[in-house]
Design an enzyme around this catalytic site. Structure first.
Site, PDB file in Angstrom:
ATOM      1  N   HIS A 114      22.467  -8.602 -41.115  1.00 15.12           N
ATOM      2  CA  HIS A 114      21.216  -7.863 -40.874  1.00 15.12           C
ATOM      3  C   HIS A 114      21.538  -6.373 -40.715  1.00 15.12           C
ATOM      4  O   HIS A 114      22.580  -6.012 -40.155  1.00 15.12           O
ATOM      5  CB  HIS A 114      20.521  -8.401 -39.616  1.00 15.12           C
ATOM      6  CG  HIS A 114      19.115  -7.899 -39.490  1.00 15.12           C
ATOM      7  ND1 HIS A 114      18.830  -6.636 -39.019  1.00 15.12           N
ATOM      8  CD2 HIS A 114      17.927  -8.466 -39.812  1.00 15.12           C
ATOM      9  CE1 HIS A 114      17.508  -6.460 -39.056  1.00 15.12           C
ATOM     10  NE2 HIS A 114      16.943  -7.554 -39.530  1.00 15.12           N
ATOM     11  N   GLU A 124      15.740  -6.433 -47.326  1.00 21.91           N
ATOM     12  CA  GLU A 124      15.029  -5.742 -46.248  1.00 21.91           C
ATOM     13  C   GLU A 124      15.334  -4.244 -46.307  1.00 21.91           C
ATOM     14  O   GLU A 124      16.368  -3.803 -45.784  1.00 21.91           O
ATOM     15  CB  GLU A 124      15.479  -6.280 -44.885  1.00 21.91           C
ATOM     16  CG  GLU A 124      15.258  -7.755 -44.695  1.00 21.91           C
ATOM     17  CD  GLU A 124      15.186  -8.131 -43.219  1.00 21.91           C
ATOM     18  OE1 GLU A 124      14.216  -8.782 -42.843  1.00 21.91           O
ATOM     19  OE2 GLU A 124      16.093  -7.758 -42.442  1.00 21.91           O
ATOM     20  N   GLU A 147      20.536  -4.284 -38.701  1.00 30.57           N
ATOM     21  CA  GLU A 147      20.774  -3.878 -37.310  1.00 30.57           C
ATOM     22  C   GLU A 147      22.207  -4.202 -36.894  1.00 30.57           C
ATOM     23  O   GLU A 147      22.816  -3.464 -36.120  1.00 30.57           O
ATOM     24  CB  GLU A 147      19.735  -4.535 -36.384  1.00 30.57           C
ATOM     25  CG  GLU A 147      18.375  -3.883 -36.565  1.00 30.57           C
ATOM     26  CD  GLU A 147      17.177  -4.789 -36.314  1.00 30.57           C
ATOM     27  OE1 GLU A 147      17.334  -5.854 -35.691  1.00 30.57           O
ATOM     28  OE2 GLU A 147      16.066  -4.423 -36.765  1.00 30.57           O
ATOM     29  N   SER A 173       8.169  -5.342 -41.997  1.00 29.41           N
ATOM     30  CA  SER A 173       6.739  -5.213 -41.691  1.00 29.41           C
ATOM     31  C   SER A 173       5.864  -6.212 -42.448  1.00 29.41           C
ATOM     32  O   SER A 173       4.774  -5.870 -42.905  1.00 29.41           O
ATOM     33  CB  SER A 173       6.268  -3.769 -41.923  1.00 29.41           C
ATOM     34  OG  SER A 173       6.985  -2.882 -41.071  1.00 29.41           O
ATOM     35  N   GLY A 189      10.300  -2.739 -38.819  1.00 29.15           N
ATOM     36  CA  GLY A 189       9.750  -2.338 -37.526  1.00 29.15           C
ATOM     37  C   GLY A 189       8.964  -1.043 -37.573  1.00 29.15           C
ATOM     38  O   GLY A 189       8.648  -0.461 -36.542  1.00 29.15           O
ATOM     39  N   LYS A 201      15.147 -11.448 -33.137  1.00 24.75           N
ATOM     40  CA  LYS A 201      15.987 -10.336 -32.624  1.00 24.75           C
ATOM     41  C   LYS A 201      16.233 -10.548 -31.123  1.00 24.75           C
ATOM     42  O   LYS A 201      16.362 -11.694 -30.696  1.00 24.75           O
ATOM     43  CB  LYS A 201      15.329  -8.994 -32.951  1.00 24.75           C
ATOM     44  CG  LYS A 201      14.937  -8.897 -34.431  1.00 24.75           C
ATOM     45  CD  LYS A 201      14.550  -7.537 -34.884  1.00 24.75           C
ATOM     46  CE  LYS A 201      14.213  -7.579 -36.376  1.00 24.75           C
ATOM     47  NZ  LYS A 201      13.912  -6.267 -36.932  1.00 24.75           N
TER      48      LYS A 201
END
Ligand code: 13P
Length: 249
Positions: free
Chosen positions: A95, A167, A97, A212, A173, A11
């Site tokens: 992703h 994911e 994000e 995680s 996170g 990241k």
């Protein structure tokens, strides 16, 4: 047989000196491992220096995103040609994000997948549901839609170089990973979706779990029927913890 594939996603972390120091340490820690594919996906600024560090090692280099055009007036963007030029073998696409903070759509992800394949970059396609979607019982519908959209127009031959990373957004996170059963169930379903669409080649596609993943939980994930590896965020930032994940047995 699907060879396990463990990839780190750094990241927005690490200056070039920090990147080089970490990977130099990692090279020694994972030396000689040939039954797990290993990749570090790093910020664009670190790719060229890392390419020198990983030369002649068992660590591959990946990018975290790219644009779908080869070149042009797209200020701030990085093209597939630039990634090839600095030695990337993999590129993370879609992703959560990127989707969540930067408005990336399934259609954008599909365009990036097509361009990556055209330039011999191996896509790691990320899919996953939000907590609200999981609680509403929509997980399977969401991942099916994301997988099929990302792979629209992809041929069976091209499929072989693709990795899918499941994911769940609520596990990223947060320190709260999906249970192995939850993750394996969704990943098995993703494989069924791909088998329906593309046939038996789906059994050769690697599907990672991400969210995680740590040294203490990796072996449980790897012991399941359908999870072929992990896309690791924060635990990939330190050489020792990432190496411990790579050596999951
Ligand atoms: P964490 O491992 O930090 O939860 O991040 C997962 C992830 O987003 C990898 O792409």
């Amino acid at each position: 047989m699907r060879q396990p594939f463990i990839a780190g996603n750094w990241k927005m972390h690490k200056t070039n000196q920090e990147a080089v120091d970490m990977v130099e340490e990692l090279v020694d820690l994972v030396e000689g491992i040939d039954d797990v594919d290993i990749a570090i996906c790093a910020p664009a600024t670190a790719l060229a220096p890392l390419n020198e560090v990983i030369a002649d090692t068992n660590i591959a280099l990946g990018a975290e995103d790219m644009h779908w055009k080869e070149e042009g007036a797209y200020t701030g963007e990085i093209s597939p040609l630039m990634l090839k030029d600095v030695g990337c073998e993999y590129v993370i696409l879609g992703h959560s994000e990127r989707r969540g903070y930067f408005g990336e759509t399934d259609k954008d992800v599909n365009k990036k997948v097509q361009t990556a394949l055209k330039h011999d970059l191996k896509p790691i396609i990320c899919v996953g549901e939000s907590l609200a979607q999981r609680e509403a019982g929509e997980t399977k519908d969401i991942v099916k839609e994301q997988v099929l959209a990302a792979l629209d127009g992809v041929t069976k031959n091209d499929l072989e170089v693709i990795t899918v990373a499941y994911e769940p957004i609520w596990a990223i996170g947060t320190g709260k990973s999906a249970t192995t059963e939850e993750a394996n169930e969704v990943i098995k379903y993703i494989r069924d979706v791909m088998r329906n669409e593309f046939g038996k080649v789906a059994d050769e596609i690697r599907i990672q779990y991400g969210g995680s993943v740590k040294p203490h939980n990796i072996s449980e994930f790897m012991a399941t029927s359908d999870i072929d590896g992990a896309l690791v965020g924060s635990a990939s930032l330190k050489a020792q913890s990432f190496a411990d994940i790579v050596k999951f047995e």
